[in-house]
Write an enzyme that holds these catalytic residues in place. Structure first.
Site, PDB file in Angstrom:
ATOM      1  N   SER A  75      46.284 -17.808 -15.839  1.00 11.74           N
ATOM      2  CA  SER A  75      45.637 -18.780 -16.515  1.00 11.74           C
ATOM      3  C   SER A  75      45.206 -18.905 -17.459  1.00 11.74           C
ATOM      4  O   SER A  75      45.590 -17.844 -18.696  1.00 11.74           O
ATOM      5  CB  SER A  75      44.140 -18.755 -15.688  1.00 11.74           C
ATOM      6  OG  SER A  75      43.510 -17.632 -15.519  1.00 11.74           O
ATOM      7  N   ALA A 120      52.654 -21.982 -13.839  1.00 14.24           N
ATOM      8  CA  ALA A 120      52.419 -22.049 -12.210  1.00 14.24           C
ATOM      9  C   ALA A 120      50.768 -22.122 -12.412  1.00 14.24           C
ATOM     10  O   ALA A 120      50.551 -21.426 -12.102  1.00 14.24           O
ATOM     11  CB  ALA A 120      53.160 -22.536 -11.483  1.00 14.24           C
ATOM     12  N   HIS A 147      35.733 -18.469  -6.030  1.00 20.22           N
ATOM     13  CA  HIS A 147      36.743 -17.258  -6.566  1.00 20.22           C
ATOM     14  C   HIS A 147      36.257 -16.507  -6.278  1.00 20.22           C
ATOM     15  O   HIS A 147      34.879 -16.331  -6.188  1.00 20.22           O
ATOM     16  CB  HIS A 147      37.486 -17.224  -7.833  1.00 20.22           C
ATOM     17  CG  HIS A 147      38.539 -18.726  -8.198  1.00 20.22           C
ATOM     18  ND1 HIS A 147      38.169 -19.535  -8.502  1.00 20.22           N
ATOM     19  CD2 HIS A 147      40.432 -17.798  -7.933  1.00 20.22           C
ATOM     20  CE1 HIS A 147      39.903 -20.386  -8.282  1.00 20.22           C
ATOM     21  NE2 HIS A 147      40.651 -19.364  -8.067  1.00 20.22           N
ATOM     22  N   LYS A 165      37.596 -12.036 -11.154  1.00 22.20           N
ATOM     23  CA  LYS A 165      37.842 -13.368 -11.718  1.00 22.20           C
ATOM     24  C   LYS A 165      37.813 -13.254 -13.635  1.00 22.20           C
ATOM     25  O   LYS A 165      36.438 -13.031 -13.429  1.00 22.20           O
ATOM     26  CB  LYS A 165      37.594 -14.695 -11.706  1.00 22.20           C
ATOM     27  CG  LYS A 165      39.204 -15.585 -11.908  1.00 22.20           C
ATOM     28  CD  LYS A 165      39.201 -16.784 -10.997  1.00 22.20           C
ATOM     29  CE  LYS A 165      40.240 -17.775 -11.622  1.00 22.20           C
ATOM     30  NZ  LYS A 165      41.080 -17.196 -12.211  1.00 22.20           N
TER      31      LYS A 165
HETATM   32  N1  LIG Z   1      49.005 -19.061 -10.547  1.00 22.21           N
HETATM   33  C1  LIG Z   1      48.305 -18.797  -9.314  1.00 22.21           C
HETATM   34  O1  LIG Z   1      48.740 -18.898  -8.188  1.00 22.21           O
HETATM   35  C2  LIG Z   1      47.463 -17.392  -9.276  1.00 22.21           C
HETATM   36  C3  LIG Z   1      48.020 -16.935 -10.884  1.00 22.21           C
HETATM   37  N2  LIG Z   1      45.881 -15.969 -10.902  1.00 22.21           N
HETATM   38  C4  LIG Z   1      46.105 -15.656 -12.820  1.00 22.21           C
HETATM   39  O2  LIG Z   1      46.353 -13.880 -12.449  1.00 22.21           O
HETATM   40  C5  LIG Z   1      46.025 -13.664 -13.373  1.00 22.21           C
HETATM   41  C6  LIG Z   1      46.128 -12.031 -12.494  1.00 22.21           C
HETATM   42  O3  LIG Z   1      45.349 -12.026 -11.984  1.00 22.21           O
HETATM   43  P1  LIG Z   1      45.059 -11.233 -10.907  1.00 22.21           P
HETATM   44  O4  LIG Z   1      46.150 -10.506 -10.175  1.00 22.21           O
HETATM   45  O5  LIG Z   1      43.572 -11.274  -9.551  1.00 22.21           O
HETATM   46  O6  LIG Z   1      44.130 -10.197 -12.244  1.00 22.21           O
HETATM   47  P2  LIG Z   1      44.153  -8.399 -11.914  1.00 22.21           P
HETATM   48  O7  LIG Z   1      42.932  -7.887 -12.936  1.00 22.21           O
HETATM   49  O8  LIG Z   1      43.918  -7.462 -10.565  1.00 22.21           O
HETATM   50  O9  LIG Z   1      45.640  -7.771 -13.057  1.00 22.21           O
HETATM   51  C7  LIG Z   1      45.445  -7.814 -13.702  1.00 22.21           C
HETATM   52  C8  LIG Z   1      46.879  -7.075 -13.953  1.00 22.21           C
HETATM   53  O10 LIG Z   1      47.397  -7.053 -15.829  1.00 22.21           O
HETATM   54  C9  LIG Z   1      47.027  -5.353 -15.895  1.00 22.21           C
HETATM   55  N3  LIG Z   1      47.461  -6.040 -17.888  1.00 22.21           N
HETATM   56  C10 LIG Z   1      46.646  -6.286 -18.067  1.00 22.21           C
HETATM   57  N4  LIG Z   1      47.398  -6.413 -19.991  1.00 22.21           N
HETATM   58  C11 LIG Z   1      48.679  -6.336 -19.849  1.00 22.21           C
HETATM   59  C12 LIG Z   1      49.330  -6.291 -20.763  1.00 22.21           C
HETATM   60  N5  LIG Z   1      49.629  -6.624 -21.707  1.00 22.21           N
HETATM   61  N6  LIG Z   1      50.799  -5.769 -19.921  1.00 22.21           N
HETATM   62  C13 LIG Z   1      51.476  -5.987 -18.864  1.00 22.21           C
HETATM   63  N7  LIG Z   1      49.695  -6.107 -17.970  1.00 22.21           N
HETATM   64  C14 LIG Z   1      48.627  -6.045 -17.986  1.00 22.21           C
HETATM   65  C15 LIG Z   1      45.612  -5.228 -15.983  1.00 22.21           C
HETATM   66  O11 LIG Z   1      45.043  -4.476 -16.412  1.00 22.21           O
HETATM   67  P3  LIG Z   1      44.461  -3.448 -16.208  1.00 22.21           P
HETATM   68  O12 LIG Z   1      43.340  -4.095 -15.143  1.00 22.21           O
HETATM   69  O13 LIG Z   1      44.557  -2.028 -16.901  1.00 22.21           O
HETATM   70  O14 LIG Z   1      43.630  -4.598 -18.034  1.00 22.21           O
HETATM   71  C16 LIG Z   1      46.039  -5.884 -13.980  1.00 22.21           C
HETATM   72  O15 LIG Z   1      46.511  -4.335 -13.803  1.00 22.21           O
HETATM   73  C17 LIG Z   1      45.119 -15.073 -13.624  1.00 22.21           C
HETATM   74  O16 LIG Z   1      44.713 -14.885 -15.002  1.00 22.21           O
HETATM   75  C18 LIG Z   1      44.449 -14.759 -12.457  1.00 22.21           C
HETATM   76  O17 LIG Z   1      44.243 -16.412 -12.324  1.00 22.21           O
HETATM   77  C19 LIG Z   1      45.604 -15.132  -9.691  1.00 22.21           C
HETATM   78  C20 LIG Z   1      46.126 -15.968  -8.439  1.00 22.21           C
HETATM   79  C21 LIG Z   1      47.106 -16.739  -8.670  1.00 22.21           C
HETATM   80  O1  LIG Z   2      42.236 -15.480 -10.414  1.00 24.27           O
HETATM   81  C1  LIG Z   2      42.435 -16.413  -9.589  1.00 24.27           C
HETATM   82  O2  LIG Z   2      42.052 -15.506  -8.088  1.00 24.27           O
HETATM   83  C2  LIG Z   2      43.340 -17.804  -9.097  1.00 24.27           C
HETATM   84  N1  LIG Z   2      43.475 -17.502 -10.314  1.00 24.27           N
HETATM   85  C3  LIG Z   2      44.268 -19.411 -10.534  1.00 24.27           C
HETATM   86  C4  LIG Z   2      43.033 -19.448 -11.285  1.00 24.27           C
HETATM   87  O3  LIG Z   2      42.922 -19.771 -12.297  1.00 24.27           O
HETATM   88  O4  LIG Z   2      43.350 -21.053 -11.194  1.00 24.27           O
HETATM   89  C5  LIG Z   2      45.176 -19.897  -9.309  1.00 24.27           C
HETATM   90  C6  LIG Z   2      44.050 -19.274  -8.018  1.00 24.27           C
HETATM   91  O5  LIG Z   2      43.532 -20.171  -8.037  1.00 24.27           O
HETATM   92  C7  LIG Z   2      43.564 -17.689  -7.839  1.00 24.27           C
END
Ligand SMILES: NC(=O)C1=CN([C@@H]2O[C@H](COP(=O)(O)OP(=O)(O)OC[C@H]3O[C@@H](n4cnc5c(N)ncnc54)[C@H](OP(=O)(O)O)[C@@H]3O)[C@@H](O)[C@H]2O)C=CC1
Ligand SMILES: O=C(O)C1=N[C@H](C(=O)O)C[C@H](O)C1
Length: 254
Positions: free
Chosen positions: A85, A110, A140, A144
């Site tokens: 995001s 996306a 959420h 998040k």
């Molecule tokens: N478009 C969509 O449909 C969706 C979007 N999202 C978005 O995706 C993103 C991630 O969400 P989520 O998986 O819940 O978050 P998490 O915190 O679970 O995962 C993010 C991961 O990225 C790692 N990370 C941080 N910096 C780096 C880097 N420079 N290079 C590689 N890895 C890195 C983190 O490590 P560490 O924890 O050690 O910092 C962590 O393991 C958010 O912005 C969320 O809003 C989420 C769900 C759906």
């Molecule tokens: O962080 C999440 O979980 C999600 N992030 C995305 C957002 O910021 O809209 C997509 C979804 O809502 C899940």
């Protein structure tokens, strides 16, 4: 490397140990037409995706690092499917600039990969012209990183554009807030309210109000598997498509 139609798509995942990244690794592993060649998380070297000849990188990291990841991937000839995001108009313009006037690579950004969320945004865009008032509530899990959600920001942008096209003015609101934040945040002049609760995954309501009636459009992602068909579709499309695509809706009818 030149690819033939039978070659599996070589996929790298950034944020591979995160909630989404872990799910994406499993989805790619199960996809018969893909091979997972690199798993990169915080502290790992992003150059691994180049060493492993990844064709498409999927980024689910953090709004603070995603731009640097994208710049690196594009400079090294790797296509990108981005779920992270934090993309406002300035960031989107920057990515377009990196791709150039005659792009030889593709990027998908996306805000939400779940089919129902994409439909919610489309339905909200359709309804927007008919209702004088509208507000968004996004809900959420409480781990998040950001608020409001990227999906809510994108929905607000779409609603604002539809209202403008229909010649609707400002959303009427006579309230004086007695506490900061009581009326949520204003995104493109649409009020967005962010709820963070353990137990939730990703949910959004768009509420429209008119004369003597309301319309509520709600979507619930109850499990992160809801995002996977969209992510895999994005990878399959972007391995062969150049330029910037913002929003999964632009790939669904291709
Ligand atoms: N478009 C969509 O449909 C969706 C979007 N999202 C978005 O995706 C993103 C991630 O969400 P989520 O998986 O819940 O978050 P998490 O915190 O679970 O995962 C993010 C991961 O990225 C790692 N990370 C941080 N910096 C780096 C880097 N420079 N290079 C590689 N890895 C890195 C983190 O490590 P560490 O924890 O050690 O910092 C962590 O393991 C958010 O912005 C969320 O809003 C989420 C769900 C759906
Ligand atoms: O962080 C999440 O979980 C999600 N992030 C995305 C957002 O910021 O809209 C997509 C979804 O809502 C899940």
């Amino acid at each position: 490397m030149t690819r033939t139609a039978d070659d599996p798509i070589r996929v790298g995942v950034l944020g591979a140990r995160g909630r989404m990244g872990d799910e994406v690794c499993r989805a790619v592993d199960c996809a018969p037409d893909m091979v997972l060649v690199a798993k990169v998380d915080d502290g790992d070297k992003i150059g691994e995706v180049v060493d492993a000849h990844a064709e498409v990188v999927v980024d689910f990291t953090h709004p603070d690092v995603v731009m640097a990841n994208l710049e690196f991937c594009l400079a090294n000839g790797v296509r990108c499917v981005v779920g992270t995001s934090g993309f406002d108009t300035a960031r989107i313009d920057q990515v377009r600039q990196w791709l150039g006037d005659e792009p030889e690579l593709g990027v998908l950004i996306a805000p939400n990969f779940a089919l129902g969320a994409v439909l919610t945004m489309r339905f909200a865009q359709l309804a927007a012209r008919y209702y004088p008032t509208v507000e968004i509530i996004e809900l959420h899990h409480n781990r998040k990183a950001d608020a409001p959600s990227g999906t809510a920001a994108h929905t607000a942008r779409m609603i604002a554009a539809a209202r403008k096209d229909a010649g609707l003015g400002e959303i009427p609101d006579a309230t004086t807030s007695a506490a900061d934040g009581a009326r949520g945040a204003s995104m493109d002049d649409v009020r967005v309210h962010s709820v963070r609760l353990s137990g939730l995954v990703a949910h959004q309501e768009v509420l429209f109000g008119g004369d003597g009636e309301t319309l509520t459009i709600r979507h619930d992602s109850l499990d992160r598997c809801s995002f996977m068909p969209g992510v895999l579709l994005g990878v399959r499309k972007m391995v062969q498509r150049n330029g910037l695509v913002v929003g999964l809706e632009n790939l669904l009818d291709d």
